[in-house]
Design a protein around this motif. Structure first.
Motif, PDB file in Angstrom:
ATOM      1  N   UNK A   9      17.288 -67.854 -25.943  1.00 13.88           N
ATOM      2  CA  UNK A   9      17.229 -67.163 -27.301  1.00 13.88           C
ATOM      3  C   UNK A   9      18.045 -65.841 -26.852  1.00 13.88           C
ATOM      4  N   UNK A  10      18.046 -65.228 -27.884  1.00 15.88           N
ATOM      5  CA  UNK A  10      18.448 -63.742 -27.955  1.00 15.88           C
ATOM      6  C   UNK A  10      17.787 -63.132 -26.864  1.00 15.88           C
ATOM      7  N   UNK A  11      18.279 -62.299 -25.932  1.00 23.72           N
ATOM      8  CA  UNK A  11      17.497 -61.645 -24.820  1.00 23.72           C
ATOM      9  C   UNK A  11      18.013 -60.055 -25.042  1.00 23.72           C
ATOM     10  N   UNK A  12      17.024 -59.397 -24.953  1.00 22.26           N
ATOM     11  CA  UNK A  12      17.290 -57.993 -24.993  1.00 22.26           C
ATOM     12  C   UNK A  12      17.103 -57.580 -23.674  1.00 22.26           C
ATOM     13  N   UNK A  13      18.123 -56.667 -22.974  1.00 24.86           N
ATOM     14  CA  UNK A  13      18.306 -56.256 -21.666  1.00 24.86           C
ATOM     15  C   UNK A  13      16.986 -55.340 -21.166  1.00 24.86           C
ATOM     16  N   UNK A  14      16.258 -54.786 -22.053  1.00 22.13           N
ATOM     17  CA  UNK A  14      15.403 -53.866 -21.727  1.00 22.13           C
ATOM     18  C   UNK A  14      14.102 -54.052 -22.740  1.00 22.13           C
ATOM     19  N   UNK A  15      12.969 -54.020 -22.171  1.00 21.35           N
ATOM     20  CA  UNK A  15      11.738 -54.358 -23.125  1.00 21.35           C
ATOM     21  C   UNK A  15      11.419 -53.016 -23.878  1.00 21.35           C
ATOM     22  N   UNK A  16      11.766 -51.789 -23.389  1.00 16.94           N
ATOM     23  CA  UNK A  16      11.639 -50.699 -23.971  1.00 16.94           C
ATOM     24  C   UNK A  16      12.536 -50.699 -25.459  1.00 16.94           C
ATOM     25  N   UNK A  17      13.786 -50.929 -25.153  1.00 17.75           N
ATOM     26  CA  UNK A  17      14.787 -51.006 -26.010  1.00 17.75           C
ATOM     27  C   UNK A  17      14.228 -52.032 -27.307  1.00 17.75           C
ATOM     28  N   UNK A  31      18.698 -51.432 -34.639  1.00 16.74           N
ATOM     29  CA  UNK A  31      19.503 -51.167 -33.321  1.00 16.74           C
ATOM     30  C   UNK A  31      20.366 -50.146 -33.574  1.00 16.74           C
ATOM     31  N   UNK A  65      11.203 -52.894 -27.848  1.00 15.31           N
ATOM     32  CA  UNK A  65      10.111 -52.464 -28.587  1.00 15.31           C
ATOM     33  C   UNK A  65      10.408 -51.427 -29.593  1.00 15.31           C
ATOM     34  N   UNK A 122      11.243 -44.723 -24.964  1.00 13.12           N
ATOM     35  CA  UNK A 122      12.535 -45.412 -24.559  1.00 13.12           C
ATOM     36  C   UNK A 122      13.479 -44.283 -23.931  1.00 13.12           C
ATOM     37  N   UNK A 177      24.303 -62.168 -27.694  1.00 14.50           N
ATOM     38  CA  UNK A 177      23.253 -62.719 -27.438  1.00 14.50           C
ATOM     39  C   UNK A 177      22.701 -63.223 -28.731  1.00 14.50           C
ATOM     40  N   UNK A 201      15.245 -51.123 -18.331  1.00 15.00           N
ATOM     41  CA  UNK A 201      14.175 -50.466 -17.929  1.00 15.00           C
ATOM     42  C   UNK A 201      14.084 -50.236 -16.386  1.00 15.00           C
TER      43      UNK A 201
END
Lengths: 205, 205
Positions: free
Chosen positions: A2-10, A29, A12, B53, B98, B68
């Motif tokens: 799946x599409x993966x975000x490099x950062x959970x904060x991002x 974004x 969120x 963030x 992604x 993060x």
């Protein structure tokens, strides 16, 4: 995969932004990346402004507009003419009228419009409080500035009946062809009304 | 008689929103009024997500993407193929790749593109760190996924030259007519390149 975000904060922050109306994940974004480029103080201000607003804002007890205090800045402004009350549907309409810079009176925010289809009746709106306001005296004119729709007309008529016993002038904002409109593209109902409700030509536009 | 906000908190929140790119005061007002209608927890989350963030996000020390932690979630994911590195201009491009769900390798974010007109040279970008990454070993293929512009081509060529001494395969994403495009509306440069770079037809699309 799946599409993966490099950062959970991002992820969120993008998720929170995309909950807003009209903002999809791409725009979210873009906005988040823009905020990341700003300095810390600006971003803190942004976040705090929203949280503080939600926590502290209340409704003006006079006009039911948004307010920081018991009575809003418009009602509280001695330079504004408290004897002229403009009745609008929502806070957004207050801002729309304010933006014209043509009105120096005060407001009364109904918080909606009579709409049987949506189950909104007179008792759901701030109509009784408008009557009380007029009854208390000091109001010379009530300007009805609701949408030019069936619901708006119904609400206008209801308020008109409710205020009939009191010595107050009731007016409604002019309806007619928009400034800049060409006659041939105007719908016949609007054009017809604008002929019936013609005003004396004084040479001023 | 200027436009007057009934509440300073409201004015501040609208002001903050309208600093965002592509958001004017009307849209800002719409978003703020939307937030006011949500419950407190949702709005707190929204504000906190942004502030947190900005305060906590950093750049991944491997690929220079947002992260993060010291190393971002993509670089840190054991399921991803660390021997294939996709070179992109920005964080937004990482998200674009992604979103295709076609790439299972890792990234290297340049943080821009060589553009003499804007005064951006190779030393302003994360090119040296890419060379170091390749030099350290373990990278089998570098995929250049930059914009198909003069600046993109220049940057591709510069990186190609820099990586030439090392035993690494260097590829560039395919350029050609877009899926769904009609030939007659395709510009001649793209069409010409897509003929020169034709691939064997295998029956699979």
């Amino acid at each position: 995969m799946n599409q993966q975000y490099p950062s959970l904060l991002l992820e969120r922050a993008v998720g929170e932004f995309s909950k807003l109306p009209g903002i999809g994940r791409k725009t979210a974004m873009r906005l988040v990346l823009h905020l990341l480029k700003q300095d810390d103080a600006m971003v803190e201000n942004f976040g705090n402004a929203i949280v503080t607003l939600k926590r502290e804002v209340k409704y003006c007890k006079v006009c039911h507009n948004l307010s920081d205090t018991e009575v809003c800045l418009i009602c509280d402004n001695p330079k504004r003419d408290a004897s002229t009350v403009c009745v609008v549907e929502s806070v957004r309409d207050v801002m729309a009228v304010e933006a014209t810079q043509q009105f120096n009176g005060v407001y009364h925010v109904l918080g909606g419009i009579i709409s049987p289809m949506d189950g909104i009746g007179p008792s759901d709106l701030e109509i009784e409080s408008l009557v009380e306001r007029v009854k208390a005296g000091g109001v010379k004119e009530v300007i009805l500035a609701l949408s030019s729709t069936m619901e708006g007309d119904t609400t206008n008529f209801y308020i008109f009946r409710k205020l009939a016993p009191y010595d107050v002038k009731i007016s409604v904002i002019a309806r007619g062809i928009s400034i800049g409109d060409e006659l041939q593209y105007t719908d016949e109902v609007t054009l017809g009304r604008s002929i019936v409700n013609r005003t004396l030509f004084t040479g001023n536009v």
